[in-house]
Design a protein around this motif. Structure first.
Motif, PDB file in Angstrom:
ATOM      1  N   ASP A 151      10.712 -14.731   0.325  1.00 47.66           N
ATOM      2  CA  ASP A 151      10.486 -15.046  -1.091  1.00 47.66           C
ATOM      3  C   ASP A 151       9.049 -15.511  -1.323  1.00 47.66           C
ATOM      4  O   ASP A 151       8.429 -15.142  -2.325  1.00 47.66           O
ATOM      5  CB  ASP A 151      11.468 -16.113  -1.565  1.00 47.66           C
ATOM      6  N   ASP A 152       8.522 -16.318  -0.401  1.00 45.08           N
ATOM      7  CA  ASP A 152       7.131 -16.760  -0.521  1.00 45.08           C
ATOM      8  C   ASP A 152       6.163 -15.578  -0.409  1.00 45.08           C
ATOM      9  O   ASP A 152       5.153 -15.533  -1.113  1.00 45.08           O
ATOM     10  CB  ASP A 152       6.803 -17.798   0.557  1.00 45.08           C
ATOM     11  N   ALA A 153       6.479 -14.633   0.472  1.00 43.55           N
ATOM     12  CA  ALA A 153       5.583 -13.494   0.691  1.00 43.55           C
ATOM     13  C   ALA A 153       5.538 -12.564  -0.507  1.00 43.55           C
ATOM     14  O   ALA A 153       4.501 -11.971  -0.803  1.00 43.55           O
ATOM     15  CB  ALA A 153       6.013 -12.721   1.932  1.00 43.55           C
ATOM     16  N   ILE A 154       6.647 -12.430  -1.213  1.00 40.35           N
ATOM     17  CA  ILE A 154       6.673 -11.505  -2.358  1.00 40.35           C
ATOM     18  C   ILE A 154       6.619 -12.231  -3.687  1.00 40.35           C
ATOM     19  O   ILE A 154       6.814 -11.618  -4.738  1.00 40.35           O
ATOM     20  CB  ILE A 154       7.918 -10.598  -2.305  1.00 40.35           C
ATOM     21  N   ASP A 155       6.335 -13.513  -3.636  1.00 40.38           N
ATOM     22  CA  ASP A 155       6.333 -14.320  -4.852  1.00 40.38           C
ATOM     23  C   ASP A 155       5.348 -13.795  -5.891  1.00 40.38           C
ATOM     24  O   ASP A 155       5.638 -13.776  -7.085  1.00 40.38           O
ATOM     25  CB  ASP A 155       6.006 -15.776  -4.500  1.00 40.38           C
ATOM     26  N   ASP A 156       4.170 -13.365  -5.453  1.00 36.67           N
ATOM     27  CA  ASP A 156       3.166 -12.888  -6.407  1.00 36.67           C
ATOM     28  C   ASP A 156       3.260 -11.380  -6.656  1.00 36.67           C
ATOM     29  O   ASP A 156       2.426 -10.811  -7.340  1.00 36.67           O
ATOM     30  CB  ASP A 156       1.765 -13.257  -5.923  1.00 36.67           C
ATOM     31  N   LEU A 157       4.272 -10.737  -6.101  1.00 45.60           N
ATOM     32  CA  LEU A 157       4.461  -9.306  -6.299  1.00 45.60           C
ATOM     33  C   LEU A 157       5.079  -9.081  -7.673  1.00 45.60           C
ATOM     34  O   LEU A 157       6.089  -9.678  -8.024  1.00 45.60           O
ATOM     35  CB  LEU A 157       5.401  -8.758  -5.221  1.00 45.60           C
ATOM     36  N   LYS A 158       4.442  -8.237  -8.468  1.00 45.46           N
ATOM     37  CA  LYS A 158       4.928  -8.002  -9.828  1.00 45.46           C
ATOM     38  C   LYS A 158       6.027  -6.947  -9.771  1.00 45.46           C
ATOM     39  O   LYS A 158       5.816  -5.827  -9.316  1.00 45.46           O
ATOM     40  CB  LYS A 158       3.791  -7.533 -10.717  1.00 45.46           C
ATOM     41  N   THR A 159       7.206  -7.325 -10.241  1.00 50.45           N
ATOM     42  CA  THR A 159       8.335  -6.391 -10.286  1.00 50.45           C
ATOM     43  C   THR A 159       8.881  -6.334 -11.705  1.00 50.45           C
ATOM     44  O   THR A 159       8.700  -7.252 -12.500  1.00 50.45           O
ATOM     45  CB  THR A 159       9.455  -6.838  -9.322  1.00 50.45           C
ATOM     46  N   ASP A 160       9.548  -5.228 -11.980  1.00 46.76           N
ATOM     47  CA  ASP A 160      10.171  -5.041 -13.291  1.00 46.76           C
ATOM     48  C   ASP A 160      11.195  -3.929 -13.154  1.00 46.76           C
ATOM     49  O   ASP A 160      11.281  -3.270 -12.122  1.00 46.76           O
ATOM     50  CB  ASP A 160       9.112  -4.664 -14.326  1.00 46.76           C
ATOM     51  N   ASP A 161      11.973  -3.690 -14.195  1.00 44.29           N
ATOM     52  CA  ASP A 161      12.938  -2.597 -14.186  1.00 44.29           C
ATOM     53  C   ASP A 161      12.191  -1.310 -14.533  1.00 44.29           C
ATOM     54  O   ASP A 161      12.057  -0.948 -15.702  1.00 44.29           O
ATOM     55  CB  ASP A 161      14.058  -2.866 -15.175  1.00 44.29           C
ATOM     56  N   THR A 162      11.684  -0.637 -13.516  1.00 45.82           N
ATOM     57  CA  THR A 162      10.856   0.552 -13.749  1.00 45.82           C
ATOM     58  C   THR A 162      11.602   1.854 -13.501  1.00 45.82           C
ATOM     59  O   THR A 162      11.086   2.915 -13.817  1.00 45.82           O
ATOM     60  CB  THR A 162       9.609   0.510 -12.835  1.00 45.82           C
ATOM     61  N   VAL A 163      12.789   1.797 -12.953  1.00 44.52           N
ATOM     62  CA  VAL A 163      13.564   3.010 -12.667  1.00 44.52           C
ATOM     63  C   VAL A 163      14.683   3.108 -13.690  1.00 44.52           C
ATOM     64  O   VAL A 163      15.402   2.143 -13.919  1.00 44.52           O
ATOM     65  CB  VAL A 163      14.147   2.968 -11.232  1.00 44.52           C
ATOM     66  N   ARG A 164      14.823   4.307 -14.272  1.00 36.28           N
ATOM     67  CA  ARG A 164      15.900   4.518 -15.237  1.00 36.28           C
ATOM     68  C   ARG A 164      17.220   4.558 -14.504  1.00 36.28           C
ATOM     69  O   ARG A 164      17.352   5.200 -13.483  1.00 36.28           O
ATOM     70  CB  ARG A 164      15.718   5.832 -15.970  1.00 36.28           C
ATOM     71  N   ARG A 165      18.200   3.905 -15.081  1.00 33.35           N
ATOM     72  CA  ARG A 165      19.528   3.901 -14.461  1.00 33.35           C
ATOM     73  C   ARG A 165      20.538   4.486 -15.418  1.00 33.35           C
ATOM     74  O   ARG A 165      20.534   4.370 -16.551  1.00 33.35           O
ATOM     75  CB  ARG A 165      19.926   2.478 -14.090  1.00 33.35           C
TER      76      ARG A 165
ATOM     77  N   ILE B 220       0.816  -1.207   0.000  1.00 32.58           N
ATOM     78  CA  ILE B 220       0.000   0.000   0.000  1.00 32.58           C
ATOM     79  C   ILE B 220       0.850   1.258   0.000  1.00 32.58           C
ATOM     80  O   ILE B 220       0.637   2.174  -0.786  1.00 32.58           O
ATOM     81  CB  ILE B 220      -0.958   0.016   1.209  1.00 32.58           C
ATOM     82  N   GLN B 221       1.828   1.338   0.894  1.00 26.19           N
ATOM     83  CA  GLN B 221       2.543   2.589   1.092  1.00 26.19           C
ATOM     84  C   GLN B 221       3.760   2.748   0.200  1.00 26.19           C
ATOM     85  O   GLN B 221       4.021   3.813  -0.313  1.00 26.19           O
ATOM     86  CB  GLN B 221       2.979   2.712   2.542  1.00 26.19           C
ATOM     87  N   GLN B 222       4.525   1.707   0.017  1.00 17.92           N
ATOM     88  CA  GLN B 222       5.798   1.880  -0.645  1.00 17.92           C
ATOM     89  C   GLN B 222       5.770   1.500  -2.114  1.00 17.92           C
ATOM     90  O   GLN B 222       6.656   1.868  -2.857  1.00 17.92           O
ATOM     91  CB  GLN B 222       6.866   1.075   0.086  1.00 17.92           C
ATOM     92  N   LEU B 223       4.794   0.749  -2.524  1.00 21.83           N
ATOM     93  CA  LEU B 223       4.744   0.346  -3.925  1.00 21.83           C
ATOM     94  C   LEU B 223       3.518   0.953  -4.602  1.00 21.83           C
ATOM     95  O   LEU B 223       2.815   0.304  -5.345  1.00 21.83           O
ATOM     96  CB  LEU B 223       4.716  -1.182  -4.035  1.00 21.83           C
ATOM     97  N   SER B 224       3.246   2.197  -4.285  1.00 21.52           N
ATOM     98  CA  SER B 224       2.130   2.894  -4.915  1.00 21.52           C
ATOM     99  C   SER B 224       2.609   4.262  -5.357  1.00 21.52           C
ATOM    100  O   SER B 224       3.755   4.630  -5.151  1.00 21.52           O
ATOM    101  CB  SER B 224       0.957   3.022  -3.935  1.00 21.52           C
ATOM    102  N   THR B 225       1.709   5.011  -5.956  1.00 19.05           N
ATOM    103  CA  THR B 225       2.088   6.331  -6.458  1.00 19.05           C
ATOM    104  C   THR B 225       2.375   7.318  -5.341  1.00 19.05           C
ATOM    105  O   THR B 225       2.965   8.348  -5.584  1.00 19.05           O
ATOM    106  CB  THR B 225       0.963   6.902  -7.342  1.00 19.05           C
ATOM    107  N   GLY B 226       1.952   7.025  -4.115  1.00 24.50           N
ATOM    108  CA  GLY B 226       2.233   7.892  -2.991  1.00 24.50           C
ATOM    109  C   GLY B 226       1.202   8.974  -2.758  1.00 24.50           C
ATOM    110  O   GLY B 226       1.308   9.755  -1.830  1.00 24.50           O
ATOM    111  N   THR B 227       0.194   9.045  -3.593  1.00 26.14           N
ATOM    112  CA  THR B 227      -0.844  10.052  -3.397  1.00 26.14           C
ATOM    113  C   THR B 227      -1.905   9.503  -2.467  1.00 26.14           C
ATOM    114  O   THR B 227      -2.006   8.313  -2.236  1.00 26.14           O
ATOM    115  CB  THR B 227      -1.503  10.417  -4.740  1.00 26.14           C
ATOM    116  N   GLY B 228      -2.714  10.391  -1.946  1.00 25.92           N
ATOM    117  CA  GLY B 228      -3.796   9.955  -1.071  1.00 25.92           C
ATOM    118  C   GLY B 228      -5.115   9.899  -1.817  1.00 25.92           C
ATOM    119  O   GLY B 228      -5.281  10.474  -2.888  1.00 25.92           O
TER     120      GLY B 228
END
Length: 146
Positions: free
Chosen positions: A132-146, A91-99
């Motif tokens: 690893d089990d807790a975040i297994d279904d968490l969708k991640t990708d390279d979303t930050v430009r490096r 909710i807090q850290q993997l969202s857009t941060g707006t209310g």
């Protein structure tokens, strides 16, 4: 004036000095045990820094890592895979941060999750599988430009 008469008239000085010395001794022992750094904390902090640098992150301040994580990983290793932490993380850290209605989940950057995994590998390797089990279904990708 005899030495025994002087000593008996000023007992409060001796008692006061004893109380102050005992108080200082207790305070010193408490502070020493609270801020004592062992070789184990320094070794783990050094290993964490090396692993983070190897993974492409900047090395954190050694003293800060020692104080925050100690020998057991502190709050990070308490229960990394429990439902409340997972929900708050999503909710807090993997969202857009707006209310309100502007708050939308986002695809987390792979490296954001990788750092916590590195900390767990150093401080509490027995909890890595649960994480690893807790975040297994968490969708991640390279979303930050490096």
């Amino acid at each position: 004036m005899s030495p025994t008469r002087f000593a008996s008239e000023h007992k409060w000085i001796y008692w006061g000095a004893i109380v102050i010395l005992v108080g200082l001794l207790v305070t010193g022992l408490i502070r020493y045990s609270a801020f004592k750094r062992t070789d184990e904390t320094a070794d783990k902090a050094r290993q964490l820094s090396q692993d983070l640098v190897k993974a492409g992150y900047p090395a954190p301040d050694q003293e800060t890592v020692e104080r925050l994580l100690g020998t057991d990983g502190g709050q990070v290793c308490e229960a990394p895979g429990n439902a409340l932490k997972e929900a708050l993380y999503r909710i807090q850290q993997l969202s857009t941060g707006t209310g309100g209605p502007g708050n939308r989940p986002v695809i987390a950057d792979t490296k954001a999750v990788e750092v916590e995994r590195i900390v767990l590998q150093v401080y509490c390797p027995d909890q890595v599988d649960d994480f690893d089990d807790a975040i297994d279904d968490l969708k991640t990708d390279d979303t930050v430009r490096r």
